[in-house]
Design a protein around this motif. Structure first.
Motif, mmCIF file in Angstrom:
data_model
loop_
_atom_site.group_PDB
_atom_site.id
_atom_site.type_symbol
_atom_site.label_atom_id
_atom_site.label_comp_id
_atom_site.label_asym_id
_atom_site.label_seq_id
_atom_site.Cartn_x
_atom_site.Cartn_y
_atom_site.Cartn_z
ATOM 1 N N LEU A 9 27.311 27.568 54.735
ATOM 2 C CA LEU A 9 27.039 26.160 55.024
ATOM 3 C C LEU A 9 27.173 25.860 56.513
ATOM 4 O O LEU A 9 26.370 25.114 57.084
ATOM 5 N N LEU A 12 24.069 27.260 58.172
ATOM 6 C CA LEU A 12 22.918 26.421 57.855
ATOM 7 C C LEU A 12 22.938 25.131 58.680
ATOM 8 O O LEU A 12 21.923 24.738 59.262
ATOM 9 N N ASN A 13 24.090 24.491 58.742
ATOM 10 C CA ASN A 13 24.205 23.235 59.495
ATOM 11 C C ASN A 13 24.026 23.442 60.996
ATOM 12 O O ASN A 13 23.408 22.606 61.670
ATOM 13 N N CYS A 49 16.597 24.684 55.773
ATOM 14 C CA CYS A 49 18.050 24.890 55.874
ATOM 15 C C CYS A 49 18.805 23.738 55.211
ATOM 16 O O CYS A 49 19.811 23.958 54.531
ATOM 17 N N ALA A 53 21.215 24.188 52.053
ATOM 18 C CA ALA A 53 22.618 23.770 52.130
ATOM 19 C C ALA A 53 22.992 22.896 50.937
ATOM 20 O O ALA A 53 24.084 23.055 50.363
ATOM 21 N N CYS A 99 21.975 32.277 61.041
ATOM 22 C CA CYS A 99 21.701 31.707 59.724
ATOM 23 C C CYS A 99 20.978 32.723 58.834
ATOM 24 O O CYS A 99 21.297 32.855 57.656
#
Length: 109
Positions: A9, A12-13, A49, A53, A99
């Protein structure tokens, strides 16, 4: 939440933020037409993404499908960004690579 999920996560963020920043900065470049593919990939990568997430966070049984696509799109976006010399592109390329790797590791687990 498992530590591995939290790391995914986070990656992804970070990728979402880097892609959004890169797309915005590319649109302000002098030769914006040369940056069209970069902007398009940034936007696609950011959106995928974000969706990935959400699926990971909710523990969806379909998260792995999105992780596979996300890894591929992160690679494509990272490769495109790496081909440009702008700092925002280089930073985005790094976030995309991290990522991509996080998605691949999560799928292998």
């Amino acid at each position: 939440m498992h530590q591995q999920h939290q790391q995914l996560l986070d990656a992804l963020n970070a990728c979402i933020a880097a892609c959004e920043h890169c797309a915005t900065a590319c649109l302000q470049e002098d030769h914006v037409k040369m940056m069209a593919r970069c902007v398009a990939l940034d936007r696609d990568c950011s959106d995928l993404c974000a969706l990935t997430a959400r699926f990971v966070a909710r523990g969806s049984e379909h998260a792995s499908h999105l992780m596979r696509e996300c890894a591929e799109l992160c690679k494509a976006c990272g490769d495109e960004c790496a081909s440009h010399q702008h700092q925002h592109c280089q930073e985005c390329a790094e976030a995309c690579r991290r990522c991509e790797q996080a998605c691949r590791q999560a799928m292998a687990a």
